[in-house]
Structures are given as C-alpha cells and as structure tokens.
Motif scaffolding. Structure first.
Motif, PDB file in Angstrom:
ATOM      1  N   LYS C  24       0.744  -1.274  -0.156  1.00 17.02           N
ATOM      2  CA  LYS C  24       0.077   0.042  -0.004  1.00 17.02           C
ATOM      3  C   LYS C  24       1.009   1.221  -0.068  1.00 17.02           C
ATOM      4  O   LYS C  24       0.282   2.278  -0.183  1.00 17.02           O
ATOM      5  N   GLY C  25       2.111   1.103   0.150  1.00 13.89           N
ATOM      6  CA  GLY C  25       3.053   2.257   0.330  1.00 13.89           C
ATOM      7  C   GLY C  25       3.191   2.529   1.588  1.00 13.89           C
ATOM      8  O   GLY C  25       2.275   2.503   2.559  1.00 13.89           O
ATOM      9  N   TYR C  26       4.097   3.554   1.924  1.00 15.57           N
ATOM     10  CA  TYR C  26       4.374   4.119   3.364  1.00 15.57           C
ATOM     11  C   TYR C  26       3.207   5.133   3.764  1.00 15.57           C
ATOM     12  O   TYR C  26       2.482   4.756   4.718  1.00 15.57           O
ATOM     13  N   ALA C  27       2.744   5.915   3.067  1.00 13.26           N
ATOM     14  CA  ALA C  27       1.662   7.057   3.458  1.00 13.26           C
ATOM     15  C   ALA C  27       0.459   6.196   3.706  1.00 13.26           C
ATOM     16  O   ALA C  27      -0.309   6.942   4.483  1.00 13.26           O
ATOM     17  N   HIS C  28      -0.006   5.249   2.983  1.00 13.21           N
ATOM     18  CA  HIS C  28      -1.141   4.752   3.018  1.00 13.21           C
ATOM     19  C   HIS C  28      -1.330   3.430   3.888  1.00 13.21           C
ATOM     20  O   HIS C  28      -2.391   2.938   4.179  1.00 13.21           O
ATOM     21  N   TYR C 106      11.908  -3.405  -1.230  1.00  9.50           N
ATOM     22  CA  TYR C 106      13.048  -2.569  -2.004  1.00  9.50           C
ATOM     23  C   TYR C 106      12.735  -1.394  -2.951  1.00  9.50           C
ATOM     24  O   TYR C 106      13.407  -0.411  -2.694  1.00  9.50           O
ATOM     25  N   HIS C 107      11.789  -1.704  -3.730  1.00  2.63           N
ATOM     26  CA  HIS C 107      11.310  -0.492  -4.743  1.00  2.63           C
ATOM     27  C   HIS C 107      10.747   0.553  -4.028  1.00  2.63           C
ATOM     28  O   HIS C 107      10.905   1.787  -4.167  1.00  2.63           O
ATOM     29  N   GLN C 108      10.253   0.704  -2.607  1.00  2.00           N
ATOM     30  CA  GLN C 108       9.710   1.740  -1.908  1.00  2.00           C
ATOM     31  C   GLN C 108      10.978   2.716  -1.454  1.00  2.00           C
ATOM     32  O   GLN C 108      10.728   3.832  -1.448  1.00  2.00           O
ATOM     33  N   MET C 164      17.466  -5.229 -11.854  1.00  2.00           N
ATOM     34  CA  MET C 164      16.590  -4.470 -10.940  1.00  2.00           C
ATOM     35  C   MET C 164      15.375  -4.360 -11.796  1.00  2.00           C
ATOM     36  O   MET C 164      14.320  -4.496 -11.011  1.00  2.00           O
ATOM     37  N   MET C 165      15.227  -4.031 -12.811  1.00  2.00           N
ATOM     38  CA  MET C 165      14.113  -3.930 -13.808  1.00  2.00           C
ATOM     39  C   MET C 165      13.216  -5.014 -13.850  1.00  2.00           C
ATOM     40  O   MET C 165      12.208  -5.248 -14.074  1.00  2.00           O
ATOM     41  N   LEU C 166      14.112  -6.288 -13.885  1.00  2.00           N
ATOM     42  CA  LEU C 166      13.609  -7.683 -13.826  1.00  2.00           C
ATOM     43  C   LEU C 166      12.822  -7.765 -12.429  1.00  2.00           C
ATOM     44  O   LEU C 166      11.591  -8.187 -12.604  1.00  2.00           O
TER      45      LEU C 166
ATOM     46  N   LEU D 105       8.962  13.091 -11.531  1.00  2.00           N
ATOM     47  CA  LEU D 105       7.559  12.710 -11.604  1.00  2.00           C
ATOM     48  C   LEU D 105       7.010  11.478 -12.222  1.00  2.00           C
ATOM     49  O   LEU D 105       6.280  10.918 -11.843  1.00  2.00           O
ATOM     50  N   TYR D 106       7.631  11.438 -13.364  1.00  2.00           N
ATOM     51  CA  TYR D 106       7.412   9.858 -13.964  1.00  2.00           C
ATOM     52  C   TYR D 106       7.792   8.776 -13.249  1.00  2.00           C
ATOM     53  O   TYR D 106       6.913   7.809 -13.051  1.00  2.00           O
ATOM     54  N   HIS D 107       8.909   8.963 -12.479  1.00  2.00           N
ATOM     55  CA  HIS D 107       9.072   7.927 -11.601  1.00  2.00           C
ATOM     56  C   HIS D 107       7.986   7.789 -10.400  1.00  2.00           C
ATOM     57  O   HIS D 107       7.644   6.500  -9.775  1.00  2.00           O
ATOM     58  N   GLN D 108       7.487   8.825  -9.936  1.00  2.00           N
ATOM     59  CA  GLN D 108       6.404   8.916  -8.977  1.00  2.00           C
ATOM     60  C   GLN D 108       5.201   7.815  -9.195  1.00  2.00           C
ATOM     61  O   GLN D 108       4.574   7.337  -8.354  1.00  2.00           O
ATOM     62  N   ILE D 109       4.922   7.798 -10.685  1.00  2.00           N
ATOM     63  CA  ILE D 109       3.756   6.968 -10.909  1.00  2.00           C
ATOM     64  C   ILE D 109       4.077   5.460 -10.899  1.00  2.00           C
ATOM     65  O   ILE D 109       3.131   4.708 -10.910  1.00  2.00           O
ATOM     66  N   THR D 110       5.239   5.314 -10.548  1.00  2.00           N
ATOM     67  CA  THR D 110       5.551   3.829 -10.421  1.00  2.00           C
ATOM     68  C   THR D 110       4.948   3.396  -8.882  1.00  2.00           C
ATOM     69  O   THR D 110       5.235   2.365  -8.675  1.00  2.00           O
ATOM     70  N   VAL D 111       4.801   4.408  -8.233  1.00  2.00           N
ATOM     71  CA  VAL D 111       4.717   4.253  -6.849  1.00  2.00           C
ATOM     72  C   VAL D 111       3.368   3.608  -6.308  1.00  2.00           C
ATOM     73  O   VAL D 111       2.102   4.230  -6.839  1.00  2.00           O
ATOM     74  N   SER D 112       3.141   2.390  -5.639  1.00  2.00           N
ATOM     75  CA  SER D 112       1.986   2.058  -5.133  1.00  2.00           C
ATOM     76  C   SER D 112       1.325   3.154  -4.671  1.00  2.00           C
ATOM     77  O   SER D 112       1.611   3.940  -3.755  1.00  2.00           O
ATOM     78  N   GLY D 113      -0.060   3.082  -4.927  1.00  2.00           N
ATOM     79  CA  GLY D 113      -1.065   4.001  -3.893  1.00  2.00           C
ATOM     80  C   GLY D 113      -1.072   5.295  -4.793  1.00  2.00           C
ATOM     81  O   GLY D 113      -2.170   6.069  -4.635  1.00  2.00           O
TER      82      GLY D 113
END
Lengths: 213, 213, 213, 213
Positions: C24-28, C106-108, C164-166, D105-113
């Motif tokens: 859900k991500g950190y903020a959510h 890790y992505h977070q 990483m992209m994989l 900003l483009y990177h941000q859209i890869t973020v969950s939530g």
DNA sequence: GATGAATGAGGTTTCATTCAT
DNA sequence: CATGAATGAAACCTCATTCAT
C-alpha cells in the motif's frame, strides 16, 4: 489525559451534540464546537460516530427513544381518548420544561437537507405513531366514544398535528414566539389554561356534535 | 459585459434564491449557485444584499407577501368562519401545487439558526394573522357562530396550527411523507376528501357542542 | 491482557508492516492497521520502534537481508558470469512468486520522501552489490570471459540495472503492467522464455563481439 | 489581490506542484504548501484542478508530454538504431540537467498508491513507446541491422529498461546515489564516458555476435 | 456600476503518537 | 510491561466575501 472516557463524558458528547444541533441546526454546528463543549477531543467523537451525520442521527434516535417513553406511558388499554389526550398534553408540557432539546431535535429532522429526512426515516419515526393513533381512533369510533362520520386515519393525523404543534410551540424558538403572539407573553406559565382549552378544542373536534356547517 | 441591472434581473435573483433556499435549505445553498441560476454575477447580489443572510431574509419577506395575498382574498367581512375555512383550505391546496416554494420558505424560518428567527420577525409575520384570526373568532363567538366557552385567541391559535400543518403537509418533504404514512400514498390526489374531513374536524372543534369532558 | 511479547510477535510485527508498506505504500499504511494485523497493540510497536519511519526502515533492512541470501547463493567462486546470470534470473523469477513483498519493499526505498532515501542507506544497500559485481566483472574481463573494452564498474552497473528492472517487472504494479504491454499479457507465465531472451541480451552486451557501431 | 491569475502564476502552480510532488512524493506534499510556494491562494488551485489527485495527474501528464518531445525528435525514419540510441542518451543527459522534475515525476507514478497507477494509465504512457520501439526493432531485425535470434518485443523492453534506469540514475535521489556508488562520485560529470559505455553495452546486446551461450 | 476570479477562514476528517491503566 | 482509547495537529476542500478590472 488518555484515560478512557467516563460514562459521563460519552453522555456529554451526545448531550452537547444534541444541544448544539437542536439550537443551532445541523449546518451551523461544528464538530469542533461539540467536542469543546463536551470537554473531549475531536478525534474521540469519530471513534464513537462514523461522521457528523452519524452523530446527528444518533442524537435524533436518542431523542425519539425518549419521546417514545412519553407516549408509551399513555398507551394503556381501555382508556378514553380524552383521558389519554389530557395525559399527552400534561406530559408534553412537563417534558418541554425538563428536556426541550428532544423536541427541538425532532423538529430539525423536518428540515430539508437533513441527512435524516428520507421516506424511510419518516416511516420509522411516524409509522408507529400513525398506527397507534389510527387504531385508537378506530376503536373509539366503533365504541361510539368519538364521531363516526370521519376517517379514523384523518382524525389521527389531525389529532397528531395538534400535538406536534404543541410540542414545537413549547420548545422551538419561532413557534414559541408565535405562541406568545397569539396567546400572550405569559402563555408559557399558563399550562393549566392551555391544557383545558386544547382539550375543549379536541373534544369538540372528536365528538363532532355540531349543527349544520 | 457591464450592463446595468434590469428589474427582471433583480426579480430573478429573488426568485432563484427563494427556490434554492426553499428546496435545499439555507446551508446547502451557495451564493454562487444563486447568481448563476439568476443569470447575474455574484457581485451584484452583494450590492443589493448585505450578505447571504440578508438575501435569505428578503426571500422570506417576499414569500410572506405572497402568502398574505391568499389570506387577503378571504378577509372580506361578514362571512361565516367555516366558509372562510373552506376557502383557506382550497387556496392552500391549489397554492401548494403552483408555488410550493413559498410554503417551503416559510417553513425555513421556523428552523433554529435561521437569522430570521427573532421575536421581531415572528411578530411581523405572525402578528397580523394572529390579530385577524383572533378578531374573527371574537366576532364569531359573539354572534354565536362558534362556541363561547373558549378563549378566542386560543381558538385562533389552534385553528392556525391546523392550517400551518396543512401547508407543510402539502409542500415540505418530511411532512409530505408523514401525511402519506398517516393517510395513504394517494392522499396527495384526494384534495376534496382532505378538505371535507378537515372541515368536519374544525367544525366540531369550533362548535364544541359535545357532552362530557 | 498483559502478556510479554513473544519472538513470534516481534516477527509478526515486521511481517505485517513489511506486507502493508510493500503493497500500500508508506503513506497509505497506518500504524494502527499494522498493529491489528500483527495481533499486537499499537503501544508495543512504539516500544520497539521510535516512530513509523523507524519501523519502515527496519522492514527494508530485513527485506534486504533476505534478498541478500539470493545473491549469496550465487557468489560461489570460479563460476562463469553467464552461469551466475542464469541463476540470478531463475532466483528472481522464483522469489518474485513466493515473496513479492521483499522486492516491492526494496522498490519503496527508491521513492522520494522515504526516510531511508539517504546516501548512507544507499551505500549500505548498494555498496556490497556494486563491489561484488564490479569485482566479478573485473575478473571476467581479465580472464577474457567478457569484453575488455568496457569499464568493469559500468558493466556491473548496467548488468544490475537489468536485474533490478526484472525484479520490479515481476512484482511492482506499474512495472508489471508495463511488462505486459511490451511483451504480452501472458508474459508472467513464460519464465523460460524471459530467461533465455534476457540471457541472450546480456550475453551480447557482455561479450561485445560486434562489428563497428 | 483579486486580479485574475497571470499566465506566470498559473504556470507557477503546475511548476510548484510538479516540483513538490517530484521531490517529496504525493503523500508528503500538501496543497497548502504548493499554494504558498506558487504564491497563490489555496482556493484558486481548486478552481483549476478538481482535487489534489487531479493536480498530480496534470503534473504527470505535462511531464509526459514534455518527455515525449524528446522521443519525437528521434523518431525520424530511416536511421540506424544505434544512432537513435546515441541521441536518446544525449537527450536524456541534457534534459536531466535542465528539467529533472519531469523524470522524477514519471518515477512517482510507479509508486503504489498513486492515483495514476492503473493499467489504463500504464497503457497510455507505455503503450506508445512499446509500439514504437518494438516496431523499430522489428525493422532493424529484418534489415539485419540487429540480431535476428531475439524477439523484437523483448529487445525493445530491455532496451527501454536500460534507458529508464538511465533517466532515474540521473534524476531520482536513490538512483543517483546508487549510480555514484557503482561508478564513482564524479559520474555525474562524465556524460561522454557514460554515453560511450552504454552504447557499447547496448551495441553488444543488440548485435549479439558472441560465441558461447 | 457590474463582473467573477481570487482569497483564506473555517469546516470535516484522519492518524501518528502518548500515557493512564 | 502491554494496552488501546484519547489526543490534537494537520490534511483536504468549500464557499462567503472582496475588489481590480
């Protein structure tokens, strides 16, 4: 102070909310003000109630529950309509003195935009009274206690109309003023007179022994 | 587009505002929406009215002016109370169909929190009706047209209560629902029946020839 | 119920938190929800972790420990780069199925605003991989296993970029969608194909036997 | 100051928002802060954008539009893949210096939530690139410019992966640090070196003339 | 004088953090 | 020591009101 809310405090929320909603209306009442006047934090209100509307609804439900007790005390079988009417009036007068908020809150749900103003809620609130009164009028009509040339449902409706206006006239600002304008500044202290007059009016209406017209 | 305000536009503001306030309530009505639906800018509204409350008050005053016309048509001297009652009911029923907003707006001023809910305004609005009805009842009492064992002011008050509830029952959401719950879904299309029943009820109440009590 | 925290419970906190943060991500993610899903009270979380950020950091650290195990299994000396690449890909594919949260977490940390996004943390996390891969490429370059006309560090960097992209393409929402858009809806079930293709691509890149360009 | 927003001011909203979202992430950015840093009131933002999410989306869309210009400049027909690759790298490097927010900003859209992280948006954003690159690889494969033993879609995907990581490595905090850890503190000032190395890597990957495997 | 975009106070609601039990 | 209800700052958003044009 992070100790659980005392019973007194949780009661205080409902009391503060009911008072504010009753006196200022839903829209003019802020949750923050309710919290302040209840002596609790804003957050705790949202622990007990989903949102402002839910809090309002709870206030109304509670007020209706209380109002119901007034009527239940009167529903004992085998009594004359006019006896019951007298008791209803007496109860209303005394209750209007001790807990005016309950009547005021009931008045709020008649306002457009209230979240409670739906057909379902109306049915819930008015349905019981309607059935009860109509039944009583039906019986009284059959026993000849009251006139037989009117529809019991209409009699019940008009009878309840008079009681409703009495509620409001004793508790809701504008109606209170109107009451005084019609009947004099001191009408609020002439309960016996009001009761006697209203009973005469209702008595005539229910009995209907009148010439022509 | 800097065109001066036409008479039509000022009317339009009041009409738009009245409609919105009546149907959505004071709080749920925004000045912006009124301006839009009146076809004027927000600015001119604030030129003509001090603030939103002032605009609301003006709407109410105007609606009362209009409602007064209903009563004036009935005030011709030398008529029987019950004749007038019948006409009042008929007018109410027809007016509720053509201009429900006026009744709804009137209902709004009974709501706590309304800036109009002051004794002065109540006096202004109810004073005339109170005097008129009380005078009529006084006369009718003296001529023996109606019962003499009741206070004319109280009779006037209770009589007006019944009419007020009739107004609301035909036009204001919650009261409309309640009307149906008591008297059936189709009560809105049984005007003659309602009139006849209400007249019987009022007739009995005013005449008061009844035994016991 | 004042029971002391078992080892299971502390694990459970980290597992619950990791899952929530990852998905859900950190903020959510709320501390309260973590506590609930870990079956502990909010209070103990604040006993073990300074604040929400600290808990997040701990989750990440733990996930990196776990990811490291994947790489350690591959670090045995004396193997060919391409053999290791194949194993890394296989591990990634299988691990993405069983524990996607670790990659997601890790992505977070790559997200701006994460409290972990500091040079120190980056050094901690990437430093080892960078040294390891660069060393491997250095050796492979010296033994002639791979091209000698490129900087080993750059090769290591680009090689890791592909891995990483994989990771992300198999586990992180947006990247998963992008993977399908490029390679077809069923790409998630064609692991062998992906591995073979990626190995060809990497093989060419590392070998570099190409004309001109 | 109630005069309409100047073009500069409306631009400033988007710029301030993009900057804040890009650097602090969606959740850590408050509308009030954006307003303050754009030098406008909070209210005006809600005139131009439905809500915070809408503002974010608008920032992303704008950044993608801008990024697209980079790629369009390269899409001229009849060119060699490696020539285009070189230009893409050069553009990326220069653009990362002048407008890093766009990549961030483009990177941000890869973020969950993120409200933008839906399959539809992914399709919208990645679809065109995917088709374009796959088509180019298809052609290049047919003309023998690149290897024929790989799926064009997979080549396109891996090629884009490398470019994406390059974007992030030049602009997004964590990736920047990682870049330095792998390639040295001064990697940010060695654009020619990076380009040359990346081209060698890609060249080998696309050409695929290698022995083993 | 009319316009209507901009203002910004204030509303509802959430949730990280605290602390009495 | 664990608990989890209470706290209250701070978020988003609305809309009555103002004032440059």
């Amino acid at each position: 102070m992070l100790k659980p809310l005392t019973k007194e405090q949780t009661d205080s929320i409902l009391r503060a909310a009911a008072g504010a909603f009753a006196n200022k209306g839903y829209a003019h009442t802020s949750v923050r003000d309710i919290a302040k006047s209840a002596g609790v934090s804003v957050g705790v209100i949202y622990k007990y109630y989903k949102d402002k509307g839910d809090l309002f609804n709870s206030c109304v439900i509670k007020s209706l529950d209380t109002l119901d007790q007034v009527f239940e005390a009167v529903q004992s079988k085998g009594r004359f309509i006019m006896e019951m009417a007298e008791e209803l009036i007496t109860s209303t007068q005394s209750f209007a003195r001790t807990d005016p908020e309950y009547f005021r809150l009931y008045h709020q749900i008649t306002v457009s935009g209230s979240s409670l103003m739906t057909p379902e809620i109306a049915e819930l609130i008015e349905g019981r009274t309607a059935k009860l009164y109509t039944g009583l009028m039906q019986n009284a009509s059959e026993t000849g206690e009251i006139r037989q040339d009117m529809d019991p449902a209409m009699i019940a409706f008009l009878f309840d109309n008079l009681l409703m206006m009495l509620h409001f006239s004793y508790t809701c600002g504008y109606y209170e003023n109107r009451f005084k304008i019609f009947c004099g500044e001191d009408i609020g202290s002439r309960d016996e007179f009001v009761k006697e007059q209203l009973l005469k009016f209702i008595g005539g209406a229910l009995n209907g022994l009148h010439t022509g017209l």
